[in-house]
Design a protein around this motif. Structure first.
Motif, PDB file in Angstrom:
ATOM      1  N   PRO B  73       0.795  -1.237   0.000  1.00  0.00           N
ATOM      2  CA  PRO B  73       0.000   0.000   0.000  1.00  0.00           C
ATOM      3  C   PRO B  73       0.830   1.291   0.000  1.00  0.00           C
ATOM      4  N   HIS B  74       2.016   1.266   0.605  1.00  0.00           N
ATOM      5  CA  HIS B  74       2.787   2.520   0.675  1.00  0.00           C
ATOM      6  C   HIS B  74       3.489   2.849  -0.646  1.00  0.00           C
ATOM      7  N   CYS B  75       3.434   1.939  -1.612  1.00  0.00           N
ATOM      8  CA  CYS B  75       4.230   2.104  -2.836  1.00  0.00           C
ATOM      9  C   CYS B  75       3.550   3.042  -3.836  1.00  0.00           C
ATOM     10  N   ARG B  76       3.495   4.328  -3.499  1.00  0.00           N
ATOM     11  CA  ARG B  76       3.020   5.315  -4.462  1.00  0.00           C
ATOM     12  C   ARG B  76       4.137   5.591  -5.450  1.00  0.00           C
ATOM     13  N   TYR B  77       3.747   5.977  -6.641  1.00  0.00           N
ATOM     14  CA  TYR B  77       4.727   6.086  -7.707  1.00  0.00           C
ATOM     15  C   TYR B  77       4.357   7.290  -8.547  1.00  0.00           C
ATOM     16  N   ARG B  78       5.263   8.226  -8.704  1.00  0.00           N
ATOM     17  CA  ARG B  78       4.995   9.424  -9.493  1.00  0.00           C
ATOM     18  C   ARG B  78       5.757   9.313 -10.802  1.00  0.00           C
ATOM     19  N   TYR B  79       5.043   9.444 -11.922  1.00  0.00           N
ATOM     20  CA  TYR B  79       5.641   9.173 -13.224  1.00  0.00           C
ATOM     21  C   TYR B  79       5.091  10.185 -14.210  1.00  0.00           C
ATOM     22  N   SER B  80       5.954  11.002 -14.783  1.00  0.00           N
ATOM     23  CA  SER B  80       5.563  12.031 -15.762  1.00  0.00           C
ATOM     24  C   SER B  80       4.381  12.861 -15.264  1.00  0.00           C
ATOM     25  N   GLY B  81       4.468  13.332 -14.032  1.00  0.00           N
ATOM     26  CA  GLY B  81       3.464  14.253 -13.509  1.00  0.00           C
ATOM     27  C   GLY B  81       2.200  13.604 -12.980  1.00  0.00           C
ATOM     28  N   THR B  82       2.104  12.275 -13.015  1.00  0.00           N
ATOM     29  CA  THR B  82       0.897  11.604 -12.531  1.00  0.00           C
ATOM     30  C   THR B  82       1.245  10.725 -11.330  1.00  0.00           C
ATOM     31  N   ASP B  83       0.363  10.738 -10.317  1.00  0.00           N
ATOM     32  CA  ASP B  83       0.549   9.898  -9.138  1.00  0.00           C
ATOM     33  C   ASP B  83      -0.175   8.582  -9.341  1.00  0.00           C
ATOM     34  N   PHE B  84       0.518   7.478  -9.161  1.00  0.00           N
ATOM     35  CA  PHE B  84      -0.131   6.174  -9.271  1.00  0.00           C
ATOM     36  C   PHE B  84      -0.187   5.527  -7.895  1.00  0.00           C
ATOM     37  N   LEU B  85      -1.423   5.153  -7.475  1.00  0.00           N
ATOM     38  CA  LEU B  85      -1.583   4.390  -6.239  1.00  0.00           C
ATOM     39  C   LEU B  85      -1.574   2.913  -6.615  1.00  0.00           C
ATOM     40  N   PRO B  86      -0.951   2.076  -5.803  1.00  0.00           N
ATOM     41  CA  PRO B  86      -0.840   0.667  -6.211  1.00  0.00           C
ATOM     42  C   PRO B  86      -2.148  -0.094  -6.044  1.00  0.00           C
ATOM     43  N   GLU B  87      -2.426  -0.952  -6.994  1.00  0.00           N
ATOM     44  CA  GLU B  87      -3.475  -1.951  -6.782  1.00  0.00           C
ATOM     45  C   GLU B  87      -2.959  -2.959  -5.766  1.00  0.00           C
ATOM     46  N   PRO B  88      -3.872  -3.552  -4.981  1.00  0.00           N
ATOM     47  CA  PRO B  88      -3.407  -4.602  -4.060  1.00  0.00           C
ATOM     48  C   PRO B  88      -2.865  -5.796  -4.845  1.00  0.00           C
ATOM     49  N   ARG B 195       2.939  -8.854 -25.756  1.00  0.00           N
ATOM     50  CA  ARG B 195       3.988  -9.042 -24.756  1.00  0.00           C
ATOM     51  C   ARG B 195       3.527  -8.401 -23.455  1.00  0.00           C
ATOM     52  N   ILE B 196       3.745  -9.106 -22.349  1.00  0.00           N
ATOM     53  CA  ILE B 196       3.529  -8.514 -21.027  1.00  0.00           C
ATOM     54  C   ILE B 196       4.869  -8.473 -20.320  1.00  0.00           C
ATOM     55  N   ASN B 197       5.185  -7.320 -19.755  1.00  0.00           N
ATOM     56  CA  ASN B 197       6.449  -7.138 -19.053  1.00  0.00           C
ATOM     57  C   ASN B 197       6.167  -6.730 -17.610  1.00  0.00           C
ATOM     58  N   LEU B 198       6.845  -7.387 -16.680  1.00  0.00           N
ATOM     59  CA  LEU B 198       6.688  -7.090 -15.257  1.00  0.00           C
ATOM     60  C   LEU B 198       8.017  -6.569 -14.735  1.00  0.00           C
ATOM     61  N   THR B 199       8.062  -5.319 -14.290  1.00  0.00           N
ATOM     62  CA  THR B 199       9.309  -4.819 -13.700  1.00  0.00           C
ATOM     63  C   THR B 199       9.114  -4.684 -12.198  1.00  0.00           C
ATOM     64  N   PHE B 200       9.772  -5.575 -11.478  1.00  0.00           N
ATOM     65  CA  PHE B 200       9.698  -5.593 -10.017  1.00  0.00           C
ATOM     66  C   PHE B 200      10.688  -4.581  -9.453  1.00  0.00           C
ATOM     67  N   ARG B 201      10.212  -3.829  -8.442  1.00  0.00           N
ATOM     68  CA  ARG B 201      11.009  -2.761  -7.832  1.00  0.00           C
ATOM     69  C   ARG B 201      10.877  -2.818  -6.317  1.00  0.00           C
ATOM     70  N   TYR B 202      11.633  -1.968  -5.646  1.00  0.00           N
ATOM     71  CA  TYR B 202      11.520  -1.855  -4.196  1.00  0.00           C
ATOM     72  C   TYR B 202      11.386  -0.393  -3.809  1.00  0.00           C
ATOM     73  N   ILE B 203      10.338  -0.084  -3.050  1.00  0.00           N
ATOM     74  CA  ILE B 203      10.168   1.260  -2.498  1.00  0.00           C
ATOM     75  C   ILE B 203      10.173   1.129  -0.977  1.00  0.00           C
ATOM     76  N   ALA B 204      11.103   1.827  -0.339  1.00  0.00           N
ATOM     77  CA  ALA B 204      11.235   1.719   1.122  1.00  0.00           C
ATOM     78  C   ALA B 204      10.021   2.350   1.800  1.00  0.00           C
ATOM     79  N   PRO B 205       9.505   1.728   2.883  1.00  0.00           N
ATOM     80  CA  PRO B 205       8.427   2.358   3.655  1.00  0.00           C
ATOM     81  C   PRO B 205       8.947   3.648   4.286  1.00  0.00           C
ATOM     82  N   LYS B 206       8.044   4.645   4.441  1.00  0.00           N
ATOM     83  CA  LYS B 206       8.491   5.926   5.028  1.00  0.00           C
ATOM     84  C   LYS B 206       8.532   5.854   6.548  1.00  0.00           C
TER      85      LYS B 206
END
Lengths: 206, 206
Positions: B73-88, B195-206
């Motif tokens: 849930p804490h993995c918000r992601y800002r990309y080209s001016g848009t905020d993305f909230l994660p789906e569960p 093609r489906i591509n999955l890029t796994f990342r890590y975002i540290a909790p605040k």
């Protein structure tokens, strides 16, 4: 021993590419710009540049560049069905071969020089894998003049690397690069000036 | 610890590319073909694929692919001016993130999924260098479906690498890859399938 190691990647003077089945080391300014300028002018003027022909499917075809094969007397070289006898060393090139041998701690006793008048001159996909070069030959490639794109592709794996070979740069192709990879100098419409490339090699005496 | 090292280049299961300022590890068959088939079908059917828009020079532009942003849930992601909230987490993807974290000995807690309908869908030059990913992020990229060409180029040095990302493969981009290199998925007219591509990342909790 000045051979580059992976840790040299933090050294601005050497770029190391460790690839599947190949090791590449690139020194963008192996020669200073003035030294490279002088060497290019001297070689362009003083060597006996040949427009060689090779046999492709039985036809004689002029290759799209000029070349000179030079080195120790025993360094005969067979390439696409033609035997090349080496010209005796130009003194400046004998000295350069010795300097590069010393710097890389590897013997080089012959050199193939290629002169590309402009971006129309090129060389197709090939490897420096002639039997007289032995297994896993190290090839030291010095570039003078016009920067040109240089491509490498793995023979089986689907991967390709593109480098820009700059005036005064040295590229060492090592490891099993010649066995597993091919390289080429593609045509480049926007390249207007001359490039001279020197690939230093070692052929063992018989 | 299963992290690949340069010596793994003789292991047919891992291809290691040690480049100036980047380390890449490629496992061509990280998933078996049947496992990759099943995963692709499941994701294609079960996820809420979005055609996102981004702001480019003030205009809203639909991106040429569909995507899903998923993770803790804490993995918000800002990309080209848009905020993305994660789906569960989709249960299969939570499990996969855990498996890949275990295999690479590195935590991954979110994933950006991109669906490319065919060779017209693409992604331009960019790096995964958003601040929330931290310094020198490791990105684990799993590919399903149509093989596509993947390009990387250094931001300053004139060099470029092209790989083919195959069905079931895993590419780990490590070292300072995101800082010094950019990557893209170019258009490919001859690519006809999804093609489906999955890029796994890590975002540290605040």
């Amino acid at each position: 021993m000045t051979r580059a190691t992976p840790s040299d990647n933090r050294n601005q003077n050497c770029r190391h590419f460790s690839l599947p089945d190949a090791e590449l080391f690139y020194w963008p300014a192996y020669l200073t710009a003035p030294a490279a300028d002088l060497l290019q002018q001297q070689l362009s003027r003083e060597l006996h540049w040949q427009t060689a022909s090779i046999r492709i499917y039985g036809r004689e075809v002029a290759i799209p560049r000029r070349q000179v094969w030079m080195g120790e007397p025993h360094c005969r070289y067979r390439y696409s069905g033609t035997d090349f006898l080496p010209e005796p060393w130009h003194p400046r090139l004998r000295e350069l071969a010795s300097q590069i041998s010393q710097a890389l701690q590897h013997p080089f006793n012959c050199v193939l020089l290629n002169q590309y008048a402009d971006g129309q001159d090129h060389m197709g996909w090939h490897a420096d894998d002639e039997p007289e070069l032995g297994l896993a030959p190290q090839i030291a490639s010095l570039s003078l003049g016009q920067s040109r794109r240089f491509d490498l592709k793995h023979r089986q794996l689907e991967c390709q690397l593109q480098l820009l070979l700059q005036h005064g740069s040295l590229l060492l192709m090592a490891g099993t690069c010649q066995q597993y990879w091919q390289h080429r100098l593609p045509k480049q419409a926007q390249a207007k000036a001359e490039r001279i490339n020197l690939t230093f090699r070692y052929i063992a005496p018989k």
